[in-house]
Scaffold this active site. Structure first.
Site, PDB file in Angstrom:
ATOM      1  N   GLU A 277     -55.051 -18.730   0.779  1.00 31.70           N
ATOM      2  CA  GLU A 277     -56.351 -18.027   0.804  1.00 31.70           C
ATOM      3  C   GLU A 277     -56.233 -16.589   1.307  1.00 31.70           C
ATOM      4  O   GLU A 277     -57.013 -16.144   2.148  1.00 31.70           O
ATOM      5  CB  GLU A 277     -57.379 -18.825   1.632  1.00 31.70           C
ATOM      6  CG  GLU A 277     -57.822 -20.084   0.933  1.00 31.70           C
ATOM      7  CD  GLU A 277     -59.080 -20.711   1.521  1.00 31.70           C
ATOM      8  OE1 GLU A 277     -59.697 -20.118   2.394  1.00 31.70           O
ATOM      9  OE2 GLU A 277     -59.421 -21.818   1.077  1.00 31.70           O
TER      10      GLU A 277
HETATM   11  C1  LIG Z   1     -49.217 -25.037   0.149  1.00 31.06           C
HETATM   12  C2  LIG Z   1     -49.948 -24.078  -0.722  1.00 31.06           C
HETATM   13  C3  LIG Z   1     -51.161 -24.447  -1.296  1.00 31.06           C
HETATM   14  C4  LIG Z   1     -51.816 -23.589  -2.181  1.00 31.06           C
HETATM   15  N1  LIG Z   1     -52.930 -24.013  -2.837  1.00 31.06           N
HETATM   16  C5  LIG Z   1     -53.427 -23.249  -3.863  1.00 31.06           C
HETATM   17  C6  LIG Z   1     -54.438 -23.745  -4.723  1.00 31.06           C
HETATM   18  O1  LIG Z   1     -54.933 -24.850  -4.544  1.00 31.06           O
HETATM   19  N2  LIG Z   1     -54.858 -22.964  -5.738  1.00 31.06           N
HETATM   20  C7  LIG Z   1     -54.345 -21.727  -5.963  1.00 31.06           C
HETATM   21  O2  LIG Z   1     -54.740 -21.086  -6.911  1.00 31.06           O
HETATM   22  N3  LIG Z   1     -53.385 -21.218  -5.154  1.00 31.06           N
HETATM   23  C8  LIG Z   1     -52.912 -21.950  -4.118  1.00 31.06           C
HETATM   24  N4  LIG Z   1     -51.921 -21.451  -3.305  1.00 31.06           N
HETATM   25  C9  LIG Z   1     -51.440 -20.100  -3.529  1.00 31.06           C
HETATM   26  C10 LIG Z   1     -51.671 -19.152  -2.361  1.00 31.06           C
HETATM   27  O3  LIG Z   1     -52.993 -18.714  -2.337  1.00 31.06           O
HETATM   28  C11 LIG Z   1     -50.647 -18.023  -2.549  1.00 31.06           C
HETATM   29  O4  LIG Z   1     -49.444 -18.544  -2.099  1.00 31.06           O
HETATM   30  C12 LIG Z   1     -50.986 -16.778  -1.813  1.00 31.06           C
HETATM   31  O5  LIG Z   1     -52.013 -16.131  -2.474  1.00 31.06           O
HETATM   32  C13 LIG Z   1     -49.795 -15.831  -1.675  1.00 31.06           C
HETATM   33  O6  LIG Z   1     -49.066 -15.695  -2.834  1.00 31.06           O
HETATM   34  P1  LIG Z   1     -47.461 -15.802  -2.799  1.00 31.06           P
HETATM   35  O7  LIG Z   1     -47.099 -17.028  -2.059  1.00 31.06           O
HETATM   36  O8  LIG Z   1     -46.982 -15.675  -4.192  1.00 31.06           O
HETATM   37  O9  LIG Z   1     -47.003 -14.561  -1.933  1.00 31.06           O
HETATM   38  P2  LIG Z   1     -46.782 -13.054  -2.463  1.00 31.06           P
HETATM   39  O10 LIG Z   1     -47.964 -12.596  -3.201  1.00 31.06           O
HETATM   40  O11 LIG Z   1     -45.462 -12.985  -3.131  1.00 31.06           O
HETATM   41  O12 LIG Z   1     -46.730 -12.242  -1.100  1.00 31.06           O
HETATM   42  C14 LIG Z   1     -45.529 -12.110  -0.309  1.00 31.06           C
HETATM   43  C15 LIG Z   1     -45.850 -11.309   0.965  1.00 31.06           C
HETATM   44  O13 LIG Z   1     -46.280 -10.000   0.613  1.00 31.06           O
HETATM   45  C16 LIG Z   1     -47.472  -9.683   1.311  1.00 31.06           C
HETATM   46  N5  LIG Z   1     -48.261  -8.770   0.482  1.00 31.06           N
HETATM   47  C17 LIG Z   1     -48.540  -8.856  -0.856  1.00 31.06           C
HETATM   48  N6  LIG Z   1     -49.271  -7.814  -1.232  1.00 31.06           N
HETATM   49  C18 LIG Z   1     -49.466  -7.032  -0.137  1.00 31.06           C
HETATM   50  C19 LIG Z   1     -50.156  -5.810   0.131  1.00 31.06           C
HETATM   51  N7  LIG Z   1     -50.785  -5.140  -0.812  1.00 31.06           N
HETATM   52  N8  LIG Z   1     -50.136  -5.321   1.385  1.00 31.06           N
HETATM   53  C20 LIG Z   1     -49.507  -5.978   2.377  1.00 31.06           C
HETATM   54  N9  LIG Z   1     -48.846  -7.134   2.181  1.00 31.06           N
HETATM   55  C21 LIG Z   1     -48.831  -7.648   0.952  1.00 31.06           C
HETATM   56  C22 LIG Z   1     -48.172 -11.018   1.515  1.00 31.06           C
HETATM   57  O14 LIG Z   1     -49.032 -10.939   2.627  1.00 31.06           O
HETATM   58  C23 LIG Z   1     -46.982 -11.933   1.772  1.00 31.06           C
HETATM   59  O15 LIG Z   1     -46.648 -11.848   3.138  1.00 31.06           O
HETATM   60  C24 LIG Z   1     -51.273 -22.306  -2.417  1.00 31.06           C
HETATM   61  C25 LIG Z   1     -50.078 -21.919  -1.793  1.00 31.06           C
HETATM   62  C26 LIG Z   1     -49.420 -22.788  -0.973  1.00 31.06           C
HETATM   63  C27 LIG Z   1     -48.127 -22.350  -0.369  1.00 31.06           C
END
Ligand SMILES: Cc1cc2nc3c(=O)[nH]c(=O)nc-3n(C[C@H](O)[C@H](O)[C@H](O)COP(=O)(O)OP(=O)(O)OC[C@H]3O[C@@H](n4cnc5c(N)ncnc54)[C@H](O)[C@@H]3O)c2cc1C
Length: 811
Positions: A501
C-alpha cells in the site's frame, strides 16, 4: 530614551498585528493609526520615519485591486504558470482525492483546536462489542500460529469456514446485502486483536475489507453488480482479490502495461462487445484462492466501439476466476507469513463490458476510484495490524521483563532495558492514538488523504521499531520459533507492512509532504487552479485574491514562528487542559514554523521541490510529528485524561516534538541556498534548539506502567488477546505478571535472611525454597506459592526444541 522606547513599542505593535493575521485592509488601517500616533510623538529618526511612510503608501496601493492585478498578480501569474510542475491526470486525481482534515489546520500555522477537540471519541456499538467478545475471541482461541506458519503454510479449513460464516470478510458490506456494516473503528479493533495473535489471519481478514472488489463495488458498482456480488462476498461464497501490481509496475502503479482492448467476442454463446485482456500481475493477496478478481488495466478502444478516443486510461473490472485464459493458483511465500498471495496471468481473456466496475460509464475512472478509496483503507488495514502487533509486543515484553531475572533482578529493572521498554510503550501509545483518532474522523465522514500517508508510514515504522525492541529485550525467547514463540512471526512480517500500500520510502519522500503541500495548504491549490483557468480575467482575479492572502499568511507565520520561538510558545493559543497545555502550545509553535518553512521551500524550489525528496521527506516528518502529537493529546482526552497515563503522554509528545525540531533543523542544514537558510534559522530557532527528548526519569515512569499489572497497562494494550489458556503465551504472561509482586517479596525474604546470611546456599530457586522452608525463613504457604510461580515462569521462558526430522524435508 523615550524615543527608543516608543520605537520598540511601535515595532512590537506591528509584529503583533502581523502575528494576529488581520485582513489587508484592517492591517492597513491599524498600521496607519499606529504610524500617525508614532509620528505625532516624534519618536523616530527622519530616515526611519520616511521608510515607514513609504511602506504605508505601498500598503494602501496594495489595497487597490485593479492596480495590483495589473502590476503584480497578472504578470506574476504568467511566471507562476511556467513554474508549475507538470502534472499528469493520474497525479492530479491522486492529489484531489479524499478530504482535508486536521492536516489542513496544521498547515495554517494557527490550528483551531476546537476542530479536533469536538470530534466525538471513537465508540463501539453493542453489536460491535459483542462481535469482539464473541466471534473474534473465539477465532483467536482457534488460531495456532505455528501450525499455520510452519506446518500447513495456510489456515486450517475450520478457520476459513469460521471466518466466512461469521462475516469477517464482510465488515464493510452493508446489512442489506448480508454484511456486518461495522464502523471503521470496529473494523480496526478486529484487526488489532487478530494481528497480535496471527499476522496471517489478520492479513487475510484485512484484504477483503480494504481496497478491493467489495469497497469498489460499494462506491462505484452498478445496482446489478452490487446485488450479484455483495451478498456472495458477505456470505463468503465469493473470495475477492485485487490485482494492480505487476512485474513492471510496483510503486509506479499507474504505469501498468496490462491492457484491455474493446472488441467483439463470444460470451456465453452470444456475440457481445467486450474486452480482450492481457495481463501479468504478481504479489496479489488472496489470489490463489480468489473466485473473483478485481483487475486494473489500461483500456484501449481502437475501433471506437465505446467512444471516440482510443486510449481511455486505467479501468477496473471484475473477472470470474474460471474465465478462459486466466492462470491463477500458484503462491508466493511472503517471509513465511503464509497468507494466500500469488501471481495472476491472463492471455486473451474475453469478458463483456458489464464486467467493468460501474459499467462502461466508469471506463478510464479506475485510478481515481483507487486513490479515492485508498485514503480510507490506508488509515485502517496496515495501521491497525501494526498497532495490534505493537500492543501485543509491549504486553508480552512488559510481563516477560518483569518475570525474567538475571543478576537477581527482573531484566526490566536494568536502566538499559527500562529505556527500551519506555520507548516501546511510548511509541505504541502514539500508534494507538493515531489509529483511534484518525479512524474516529473517518467515522464522522472525513476521508483524510494526507493522514492516510502519515499513518501508513509512521505506524508501520513504529511497528518495526517496537518489534525490534521486543526482540532485543526477550533475547533467545523471541528468536527460537515453535508453538511457544509469540514474537518471531510478527517480527518477520514487518517488511510486508512496510512495502505494501505504498512502500514506506516512497510514502515518506514523495507522498506525505508532496500531497500535503498542495492539498492542505490554504492557498496553493487555489493559486494553481486559478493559474490554469482558461478564462484569463477570472484566473487573474482568483489568483490575485489567493496570492495576497498567501503573502499575508506567510508573513504572519514568519512572525508567529519568531515570537513563539522567542517565548518558547508560552503565549500560544492553547486550550486549558491542565498538565498537557504546554504541548498544545508547542505544537502550535511548530505548526507556524513548519508553515513558514513550507512557503519558503515552495518559493525557492517551485515545482522542482517534488524532486528534492530529502527536503520534502523532512518537511513531511515535521508535519507528521505535529499531527501525531495532536492525536496523542486528543486520545488522552478521549480516554478521560487518566492522571496515571500522563507519563506516557508526556513521553510521546516530547519524543514527537523533539523529532519535529530535529527534522526542521535538518531542513535548514541541508537547504542549498545558505542565505535563505540563515534567514529561516533566525525566524525558527532564534534561541537555538530548545526542545529536549524525553528524560531518563520520565522513561522510568513509563516503563513502570507496563512492568506492572494495572489500568494504564490495560488501556495501552486494550484489544490484545489475553485469555488465559495453555496455547496463549500472552495470557500466561499476564497471569504470571499479576503474581510477580508477591513472589518478589518472598524471594527478598529468602535473599535477605538466608542468602546474605550465608545459610541458604542453593544455586537455583527451587533449592533455595527448600532450604528457606527448612530454616523457617518463609511459611509453607509462601513456599508453595513461590514454587508454583517459579514453575509458571520456567514454562514461559522455556523455548521449543525439535527432532531434526521435524524441521524440514530431507532431499
Ligand atoms: C506480501 C505482499 C502483498 C501484496 N498484495 C498486493 C495486492 O493484493 N494487490 C496488489 O495490486 N499489489 C499487492 N502488493 C504489491 C505492493 O503494493 C507493491 O509491492 C508495492 O507497491 C511496491 O512495489 P515493489 O515491491 O515492486 O517495489 P518497487 O516499486 O520496486 O520499489 C523499490 C523501492 O524503491 C522505492 N521507491 C520507488 N519509487 C520511489 C520514489 N519515487 N521515491 C522514493 N522511493 C521510491 C520504494 O519505496 C521501495 O523502497 C503486495 C506486495 C506484497 C509484498
Amino acid at each position: 530614551m523615550f524615543g527608543a522606547l516608543m520605537t520598540v513599542f511601535f515595532i512590537v505593535a506591528v509584529l503583533y498585528l502581523t502575528y494576529r493575521r488581520l485582513s489587508l485592509i484592517s492591517y492597513t488601517i491599524t498600521f496607519t493609526v499606529l504610524l500617525l500616533a508614532y509620528s505625532l510623538i516624534g519618536a523616530g529618526a527622519e530616515l526611519w520615519n520616511g521608510i515607514l511612510w513609504v511602506a504605508l503608501a505601498l500598503l494602501w496601493l496594495l489595497n487597490v485591486r485593479p492596480l495590483r492585478k495589473a502590476l503584480i498578480s497578472g504578470p506574476f501569474m504568467k511566471t507562476y504558470r511556467r513554474l508549475l510542475p507538470t502534472m499528469s491526470n493520474t497525479e492530479r486525481e491522486a492529489l484531489e482525492a479524499g478530504t482535508v482534515w486536521w492536516d489542513g489546520e496544521l498547515f495554517t500555522g494557527n490550528p483551531d483546536w476546537s476542530k479536533l477537540r469536538t470530534l466525538p471519541a471513537p465508540r463501539l456499538s453493542a453489536a460491535e462489542q459483542q462481535f469482539l467478545d464473541g466471534p473474534c475471541e473465539e477465532l483467536c482461541r482457534m488460531l495456532d500460529d505455528f501450525d499455520i506458519t510452519h506446518r500447513r503454510a495456510d489456515m486450517p479449513p475450520a478457520v476459513w469456514q469460521f471466518l466466512k460464516a461469521n462475516g469477517f470478510f464482510a465488515m464493510i458490506i452493508p446489512k442489506r446485502y448480508g454484511g456486518l456494516e461495522f464502523s471503521a473503528y470496529a473494523h480496526s479493533c478486529v484487526l488489532v486483536k487478530l494481528a497480535g495473535r496471527s499476522v496471517t489471519c489478520a492479513s487475510t481478514v484485512a484484504v477483503p475489507n480494504s481496497l478491493g472488489p467489495g469497497e469498489l463495488l460499494l462506491h462505484y458498482g452498478t445496482e446489478e453488480q452490487k446485488d450479484h456480488y455483495l451478498p456472495r462476498l458477505a456470505r463468503g461464497e465469493d473470495v475477492p482479490c485485487f490485482a494492480l501490481t505487476g512485474p513492471r509496475a510496483g510503486s509506479d502503479a499507474a504505469s501498468i502495461p496490462d491492457t484491455g482492448v474493446v472488441c467483439r467476442g463470444q460470451w456465453q454463446g452470444r456475440e457481445v462487445v467486450g474486452l480482450k485482456l492481457n495481463f501479468s500481475k504478481r504479489y496479489i493477496t488472496l489470489a490463489p484462492i480468489a473466485t473473483v478478481i478485481g483487475l486494473a488495466f489500461r483500456l484501449y478502444d481502437p475501433e471506437g466501439l465505446v467512444g471516440e478516443q482510443s486510449d481511455r486510461g486505467i479501468t477496473c473490472a471484475l473477472i470470474p476466476r474460471d474465465t478462459a485464459g486466466v492462470q491463477i493458483g500458484r503462491r508466493h511465500l511472503p517471509l513465511n507469513i503464509p497468507f494466500q498471495n500469488g501471481p495472476i496471468h491472463g492471455r486473451d481473456v474475453f469478458v463483456p463490458l458489464d464486467c467493468i466496475i460501474g459499467g462502461p460509464k466508469m471506463i478510464g475512472q479506475g485510478w481515481r476510484m483507487l486513490v479515492e478509496q485508498l485514503s480510507v483503507g490506508r488509515c485502517i488495514s496496515l495501521p491497525s495490524n501494526a498497532t495490534g502487533g505493537a500492543k501485543a509486543a509491549v504486553f508480552a515484553t512488559g510481563a516477560y521483563a518483569r518475570i525474567r531475572r538475571q543478576f537477581n533482578t527482573p531484566v526490566g529493572r536494568f536502566e538499559g532495558v527500562e529505556q527500551v521498554i519506555a520507548r516501546m510503550a511510548g511509541l505504541t501509545y502514539i500508534a494507538d492514538a493515531a489509529r483511534s483518532v484518525t479512524i474516529a474522523a473517518i467515522d464522522s465522514g472525513a476521508r483524510p488523504a494526507v493522514p492516510a500517508g502519515i499513518l501508513k508510514y509512521h505506524v508501520t515504522e513504529i511497528g518495526r521499531r517496537v518489534a525490534n525492541d521486543a526482540m532485543d529485550v526477550q533475547g533467545g525467547k523471541g528468536i527460537c520459533l515453535g508453538p511457544n514463540n509469540y514474537l518471531g512471526r510478527g517480527y518477520q512480517s514487518i517488511p510486508i507492512a512496510i512495502t505494501v500500500e505504498g512502500a514506506n520510502i516512497l510514502t515518506r519522500s514523495l507522498i506525505i509532504f508532496g500531497q500535503g503541500a498542495i492539498r492542505c495548504h490554504p492557498f496553493v491549490l487555489r493559486e494553481m487552479t486559478a493559474a490554469r483557468n482558461h478564462d484569463h480575467a477570472q484566473g487573474v482575479d482568483d489568483f490575485d485574491r489567493a496570492l495576497f492572502a498567501h503573502v499575508g499568511f506567510a508573513l504572519s507565520n514568519a512572525v508567529r514562528s519568531l515570537v513563539m520561538a522567542l517565548t518558547i510558545a508560552r503565549f500560544g493559543n492553547a486550550p486549558n487542559t491542565g498538565a498537557t497545555r504546554r504541548y498544545y502550545q508547542h505544537i502550535e509553535r511548530f505548526s507556524a514554523s513548519f508553515a513558514f518553512a513550507t512557503d519558503i521551500a515552495m518559493l525557492t524550489y517551485g515545482g522542482y521541490l517534488k524532486k528534492k525528496e530529502t527536503i520534502s521527506a523532512r518537511l513531511g516528518d515535521v508535519l507528521s510529528a505535529i499531527y501525531l502529537a495532536s492525536m496523542v493529546l486528543k486520545h488522552y482526552e478521549d480516554q478521560g485524561q487518566p492522571p496515571e497515563d500522563l507519563p506516557v503522554v508526556e513521553w510521546a509528545c516530547r519524543e514527537l516534538l523533539y523529532h519535529a525540531q530535529e527534522q526542521l533543523h535538518s531542513v535548514l542544514r541541508n537547504f542549498p541556498m545558505r542565505g535563505v537558510a540563515v534567514f529561516m534559522r533566525l525566524m525558527i530557532f532564534p534561541r537555538g534548539l530548545t526542545y529536549f527528548a524525553p528524560a531518563d526519569r520520565l522513561g522510568r515512569k513509563v516503563a513502570d506502567l507496563v512492568l506492572n499489572a494495572g489500568a494504564p497497562r490495560d488501556r495501552l494494550c486494550q484489544g490484545v488477546y489475553r485469555t488465559v489458556q495453555p496455547a496463549n503465551p500472552l495470557g500466561l504472561l499476564q497471569a504470571a505478571l499479576e503474581l510477580a509482586p508477591r513472589a518478589e517479596l518472598i524471594e527478598k525474604k529468602i535473599r535477605v535472611a538466608g542468602v546474605k546470611a550465608g545459610t541458604v546456599t542453593a544455586l537455583d530457586l527451587p533449592g533455595q525454597i527448600d532450604q528457606a522452608l527448612a530454616q523457617n525463613l518463609i511459611s509453607a504457604e509462601e513456599g508453595q506459592f513461590l514454587r508454583s510461580f517459579d514453575g509458571r515462569v520456567m514454562d514461559i521462558i522455556n523455548v521449543d526444541d525439535f527432532d531434526s526430522a521435524e524441521l524440514g524435508h530431507q532431499p
